[in-house]
Motif scaffolding. Structure first.
Motif, PDB file in Angstrom:
ATOM      1  N   UNK A   1      -2.677 -14.252  -6.607  1.00 18.23           N
ATOM      2  CA  UNK A   1      -2.581 -13.333  -7.742  1.00 18.23           C
ATOM      3  C   UNK A   1      -2.735 -11.884  -7.279  1.00 18.23           C
ATOM      4  N   UNK A   2      -2.666 -11.694  -5.951  1.00 15.88           N
ATOM      5  CA  UNK A   2      -2.841 -10.346  -5.414  1.00 15.88           C
ATOM      6  C   UNK A   2      -2.101 -10.280  -4.080  1.00 15.88           C
ATOM      7  N   UNK A   3      -1.308  -9.245  -3.916  1.00 16.29           N
ATOM      8  CA  UNK A   3      -0.672  -9.007  -2.621  1.00 16.29           C
ATOM      9  C   UNK A   3      -1.098  -7.616  -2.164  1.00 16.29           C
ATOM     10  N   UNK A   4      -1.704  -7.553  -0.984  1.00 20.09           N
ATOM     11  CA  UNK A   4      -2.108  -6.246  -0.452  1.00 20.09           C
ATOM     12  C   UNK A   4      -1.105  -5.827   0.604  1.00 20.09           C
ATOM     13  N   UNK A   5      -0.761  -4.547   0.594  1.00 21.53           N
ATOM     14  CA  UNK A   5       0.165  -4.096   1.625  1.00 21.53           C
ATOM     15  C   UNK A   5      -0.343  -2.792   2.231  1.00 21.53           C
ATOM     16  N   UNK A   6      -0.022  -2.630   3.505  1.00 24.75           N
ATOM     17  CA  UNK A   6      -0.349  -1.389   4.182  1.00 24.75           C
ATOM     18  C   UNK A   6       0.768  -1.060   5.161  1.00 24.75           C
ATOM     19  N   UNK A   7       1.441   0.035   4.893  1.00 27.87           N
ATOM     20  CA  UNK A   7       2.520   0.475   5.780  1.00 27.87           C
ATOM     21  C   UNK A   7       2.074   1.645   6.618  1.00 27.87           C
ATOM     22  N   UNK A   8       0.795   1.711   6.928  1.00 30.67           N
ATOM     23  CA  UNK A   8       0.272   2.848   7.676  1.00 30.67           C
ATOM     24  C   UNK A   8      -0.074   3.995   6.740  1.00 30.67           C
ATOM     25  N   UNK A   9      -0.387   5.121   7.346  1.00 32.59           N
ATOM     26  CA  UNK A   9      -0.913   6.241   6.562  1.00 32.59           C
ATOM     27  C   UNK A   9      -0.072   7.495   6.761  1.00 32.59           C
ATOM     28  N   UNK A  10       0.102   8.239   5.673  1.00 29.41           N
ATOM     29  CA  UNK A  10       0.765   9.545   5.757  1.00 29.41           C
ATOM     30  C   UNK A  10      -0.283  10.620   5.550  1.00 29.41           C
ATOM     31  N   UNK A  11      -0.557  11.428   6.578  1.00 31.82           N
ATOM     32  CA  UNK A  11      -1.477  12.555   6.364  1.00 31.82           C
ATOM     33  C   UNK A  11      -1.007  13.412   5.191  1.00 31.82           C
ATOM     34  N   UNK A  12      -1.934  13.851   4.362  1.00 31.33           N
ATOM     35  CA  UNK A  12      -1.585  14.649   3.180  1.00 31.33           C
ATOM     36  C   UNK A  12      -1.330  16.093   3.599  1.00 31.33           C
ATOM     37  N   UNK A  13      -0.133  16.302   4.150  1.00 28.21           N
ATOM     38  CA  UNK A  13       0.199  17.614   4.730  1.00 28.21           C
ATOM     39  C   UNK A  13       0.788  18.572   3.696  1.00 28.21           C
ATOM     40  N   UNK A  14       0.750  18.184   2.419  1.00 29.27           N
ATOM     41  CA  UNK A  14       1.433  18.963   1.383  1.00 29.27           C
ATOM     42  C   UNK A  14       1.014  20.425   1.386  1.00 29.27           C
TER      43      UNK A  14
END
Lengths: 986, 97
Positions: free
Chosen positions: A412-425
């Motif tokens: 009932x739960x799928x966790x995903x992680x595609x790595x991280x994007x630094x918040x460079x905004x």
């Protein structure tokens, strides 16, 4: 109290002693103080929270923060209602009312979801393709599309809340109060300089708040200690619930503080709802962290599919379980920490599918905990409708295709992680350059353009210790140490292959805008290969989320489609705001009567008492007309005009701009700025002047009086007063600094009353003993000083009505008393106050120009028939332009009078003038009506117009098309009344 | 929001100022001596460089004085500020960005 089936018995920051009741889509639910709306919904087992923008697919909570693309709600009702707030950011309060956006009639059954089954009709760029036929059909389609899309609804009434604005200055501004930001603020604060630390969360701590096991690294205790040290420093200001949304030039940043949003409608009345901070910082430290990325497998958007770190935050910080049985899919290490934390709290981890075949840091702890780790595997599809029910897991070969069987795992739960994007905004907004780091699979800050440093996860730092070290360095003003470890070895497998290449599947890259990998591929096939073009064509990265989660996956898919390396594709431009800003916060206190200053004359109270209707002229309130009981506007204006023509009227002329021009160069100056000559004007005399721009167009006009040999009093039109003063100053300071001339605005220092009409002299003579008002002693276009009604006064014999008239100026403080004295004195003569509308009629009857009415920046004195005021033998501003051949073209539009065939017809101002009866478009237009009134004294309408050929066309008939008919009018002399001016000189 | 150092008042926010466009354009002493195209050139044509630009600014909501600003049109760096009538700083080569 209702139960919260997914709430843990202990742990987290929620206060179980303070239950809060709230309503979501009409359902009454309970949460705890400290919850966000999202965490409270999860604790109640609610995952279906909204519908997607385009396909109206069921959507759940993807994140635990500002980057949330799905869980948008309309908060509260009525005029306080706010659309498109992220449930992950809305703090729970008692009585909160929220509804989903993007669905009708409800989130569980949404009629528009039919689109989902017909999604092939709405591919990328469908706006530009599908609705282009038939021509004109867009008007019909647009309404339908707006109803189906459109996100939330804006309230219709005025905003009941108050907003504030603060200007702040500091030596160091730290953005983000995670480990790096806290360390930076502490280091800067210890040096004694002014520090502002701004963080968007209710509590400082950043990711440390979401971590259960700190593995010996600094955790909640460290946050608490650092924060109390910061709070003890008088030079440090800690702002929570404050999002820095814009980074502008010269280290100017804008932040929004949500002061009472978390308290709801019961917030204390003395506090503003939000506060806009305008911060100028000598130095900025960006510790903005990083945002986790989704993975692009088929049907990755079902409710119950969540980012791994978000699930970790819900379990650890809010003690809310996002599910009971989870499947994890990842291409980096951080998902293992999430899986372990969930596992420890009783969530069954069915499998961890790691896309990597040989992770650099094997997940020893996870293996030790007995978790089922599948290397080189991925989730390739999900099942379920309103909630995920299964995850389909398969091996991925080195060729990028599926390898081996596909296994369906119930969950009932799928966790995903595609790595991280630094918040460079913000770094990017500041003008800094980004670079792509292959090892991290992410864009990182590179070269800065302003005084800014990045520290922590935004800089690629992976663990708490290096975040703190970088923060300390940046806070002290040193160059931050290099990151000790990579965030992840992510960046591969975009997109994840589907289990059935010919079947029905969609892999979402941008959840909020329903952009799939197929949309990107289609856009590329159609030639939209630049990342900026792709964004506009597919809407990837638009909306409230602005690509916070989907940016890098989208760029990766684009790069894959193009066969180009990812850094060559680059990012779209990051623009402010980082997060949506309410209009209320931007407007602040500049609303209602405070939107613009209001200027009133000293006689204003009298006008109000007399029942005047006011007109806004610039910022001034001027009496428009003074209706008596039962009078229409036209009745009142005719009565006021006739009083001036036959007896006497008085008008408040205080608002005319008054500028004292003094100095030995005053005459030379006037000669340059006016078109006529001023050398021969005697002291005691006045002269009308016309001011041009250097392009030869009329700028302003007015009467100037010579007060002394080297002193003049210039008047300007009411609306142009400050512009004329600025114009004159500019010439004096930049072009003629050698001229000995000083300009002083005295508009507000004097109150002025215009006394006009054949009885004006009789009224004035009764109120002055030291001014001889006989014509011989006080001729037209002269001025005298003395006393009027006992007040020191300057009296100018000038006229804008064409009647015998005086303008009496007294120190402003005496204005009201002078007005009252004149009213009393004139009673026997039938003295009548008149407003600006009567003044306009009186001057139009005389054919006098009104700047801004007859002129619009394209009209020369020649066009106005005023060659008489252009001196040939001297240079003045605009003279050379008037000598251009085109200016002398007799077919330019020139000022004429218009006599309508029907004397009762008052033409609308702005009406077009045709040389012949209309014959159908395109018509030949030769001019337009500039002023038009009913003249009481002439018992007919009068109009002024600019017409090609001007008075050469006198006596010809022209045609004015009106609604449904055409009026005929004859071109005539614009001086309708007393053309020789006998009355004015009498 | 630029930070501009008014030569009379010191550093203030851009919102206090008005930009008056390109600096050092002198009004021709004898306009009649100019042809129509020459006059139009004085009146309308302005430089629009990518890089250093000398501009006139007025501290409208402060002292009211006009002065000159040398600004970089790409980075918005204020390179120098000098009073009316003062000579511009020597031309320097290269791009300061």
């Amino acid at each position: 109290m209702t139960t919260q089936p997914y709430r843990l018995a202990e742990g987290g920051i929620v206060d179980r002693e303070r239950p809060l009741t709230f309503s979501f889509n009409g359902r009454r639910l309970t949460g705890f103080a400290g919850d966000t709306l999202a965490s409270a919904l999860l604790a109640n087992g609610v995952h279906l929270v909204g519908r997607s923008f385009k396909y109206h697919r069921p959507r759940g909570i993807l994140t635990a923060g500002t980057e949330e693309p799905n869980a948008l709600v309309q908060l509260e009702t009525g005029n306080r209602s706010t659309p498109n707030l992220k449930a992950t950011r809305v703090e729970l309060y008692d009585g909160l009312v929220a509804t989903s956006v993007n669905c009708w009639p409800g989130v569980s059954f949404d009629a528009s979801a039919l689109i989902d089954t017909a999604h092939r009709m709405v591919p990328a760029g469908f706006y530009y393709k599908t609705f282009m036929w038939p021509r004109g059909g867009w008007h019909v389609y647009e309404k339908l599309i707006r109803r189906m899309a459109g996100m939330g609804r804006a309230p219709e009434g005025p905003d009941p809340d108050r907003y504030d604005r603060v200007n702040a200055h500091c030596e160091v501004l730290v953005v983000g109060a995670g480990p790096a930001g806290l360390a930076a603020a502490r280091a800067a604060g210890r040096s004694g300089v002014r520090v502002i630390l701004a963080d968007e969360q209710p509590r400082p701590g950043g990711m440390l708040l979401n971590v259960a096991d700190t593995k010996g690294e600094p955790g909640a205790d460290w946050v608490g200690d650092t924060l109390s040290e910061l709070r003890s420093m008088p030079n440090v200001r800690v702002l929570t619930r404050t999002t820095v949304t814009g980074y502008f030039d010269h280290n100017f940043l804008v932040a929004v503080e949500r002061v009472t949003d978390h308290l709801g409608p019961d917030a204390p009345a003395h506090l503003p709802r939000q506060r806009l901070w305008r911060i100028r910082a000598a130095r900025v430290v960006l510790a903005t962290g990083a945002l986790e990325r989704p993975l692009t497998f088929a049907n990755n958007d079902r409710p119950g599919v969540m980012l791994a770190a978000a699930a970790r935050a819900y379990v650890n910080a809010f003690a809310a379980l996002p599910g009971r049985r989870a499947v994890v899919c990842t291409n980096d290490d951080s998902a293992y920490d999430a899986a372990l934390d969930l596992h420890r709290n009783g969530v069954e981890i069915a499998a961890i599918a790691d896309l990597r075949t040989d992770p650099a840091r094997p997940a020893a702890q996870a293996a030790a905990a007995g978790l089922n780790i599948l290397y080189g595997h991925a989730v390739v599809d999900t099942g379920g409708r309103r909630r995920v029910r299964s995850a389909h897991v398969a091996g991925i070969g080195s060729d990028g295709f599926l390898k081996g069987p596909v296994r369906a795992l119930q969950c009932d739960l799928v966790l995903m992680s595609g790595g991280w994007s630094p918040a460079v905004h913000l770094f990017s907004q500041s003008g800094g350059r980004l670079r792509y780091d292959d090892a991290l699979g992410a864009f990182l800050p590179d070269r800065a353009r302003q005084r800014v440093q990045c520290a922590g996860a935004v800089n690629g730092a992976a663990d708490t210790a290096s975040c703190i070290l970088q923060g300390q360095d940046a806070g002290s003003g040193d160059l931050p140490a290099a990151a000790s470890a990579a965030v992840a070895e992510a960046g591969s497998h975009w997109p994840i292959p589907a289990r059935n290449r010919s079947g029905e599947f969609r892999r979402f890259v941008d959840f909020q805008n329903d952009v799939t990998t197929a949309d990107i591929a289609l856009a590329v096939a159609e030639g939209y290969q630049s990342v900026e073009h792709l964004k506009r064509y597919t809407t990837l990265g638009m909306g409230t989320e602005q690509g916070k989660t989907g940016n890098v996956p989208g760029i990766a898919v684009l790069a894959g489609s193009l066969g180009a390396p990812l850094p060559a594709v680059g990012t779209t431009t990051f623009r402010p705001p980082y997060d949506p800003v309410t209009f209320g916060a931007i407007a602040g206190r500049d609303v209602g009567p405070l939107a613009d200053p209001v200027r009133e004359t000293p006689m204003h109270a009298w006008h109000v008492k007399a029942g005047a209707v006011f007109e806004d002229v610039g910022q001034w309130k001027r009496p428009f007309y003074y209706p008596l009981a039962g009078e229409t506007k036209r009745d009142a204006v005719v009565r006021e005009c006739l009083a001036v023509r036959n007896a006497v009227g008085l008008m408040d002329a205080t608002t005319l701009g008054k500028i004292v021009v003094s100095g030995r160069g005053a005459v030379a100056f006037l000669n340059r700025v006016y078109t006529n000559a001023w050398d021969d004007l005697e002291v005691g005399r006045c002269r009308y002047g016309l001011m041009l721009g250097e392009d030869g167009m009329v700028l302003d006009d007015g009467v100037t009086a010579r007060l002394a040999t080297n002193q003049f009093l210039m008047t300007t039109t009411t609306g142009n007063a400050s512009r004329v003063l600025a114009w004159l100053e500019e010439w004096l300071q930049t072009e003629w600094p050698d001229l000995d001339v000083y300009l002083t605005s005295v508009t507000e220092q004097f109150a002025t009353v215009a006394l006009a009409g054949p009885k004006a002299r009789a009224v004035l003579s009764g109120l002055t003993s030291d001014i001889d008002v006989t014509t011989g002693a006080f001729p037209f276009m002269s001025w005298r000083s003395g006393h009027v009604a006992g007040f020191p006064a300057r009296v100018f014999r000038i006229s804008y009505s064409g009647e015998l008239a005086y303008e009496i100026s007294v120190p402003a403080a005496h204005g009201l008393n002078l007005w009252a004295a004149l009213s009393r004195q004139g009673e026997d003569h039938g003295i009548t106050p008149f407003g600006t509308e009567a003044m306009h009629v009186l001057r139009a009857e005389k054919g006098y120009l009104m700047v801004g009415q007859e002129t619009d920046g394209t009209v020369t004195p020649i066009d106005l028939g005023m060659q008489w005021i252009l001196k040939k033998r001297k240079d003045y501003i605009g003279r050379r332009s008037l000598a251009r051949s085109a200016m002398l073209d007799p077919m330019r539009k020139r000022l004429v009078g218009l006599r309508t065939e029907d004397p009762d017809l008052v033409l609308p101002e702005g009406a077009q003038i045709l040389p012949t009866a209309p014959y159908g478009p395109p018509e030949t237009m030769v001019g337009h009506v500039t002023s038009s009134y009913w003249s009481g004294v002439l018992r007919r309408s009068v109009a002024l117009a600019l017409v090609k050929g001007g008075r050469d066309r006198e006596t010809t008939t022209v045609h004015v098309p009106l609604d449904g008919r055409t009026a005929r009018a004859e071109i005539c002399d614009p001086r309708f009344y007393d053309p020789d001016g006998a009355r004015l000189r009498g | 929001m630029l930070l501009i150092a008014c030569p009379w008042c010191g550093q203030r926010d851009e919102s206090e100022f008005t930009c008056g466009g390109e600096a050092h354009i002198q009004r021709p002493p004898d306009p009649d001596a100019l042809s129509d195209p020459e006059w139009a050139d004085y009146l309308f044509m302005r430089a629009n460089p990518k890089g250093r630009h000398r501009e006139r600014w007025c501290h409208t909501h402060g002292c009211g004085r006009w002065f000159n600003v040398e600004r970089h049109t790409v980075t918005h760096d204020v390179l120098s500020v000098y009073r009316m009538g003062e000579a511009p700083p020597d031309d320097r080569d290269g791009d300061p960005s």
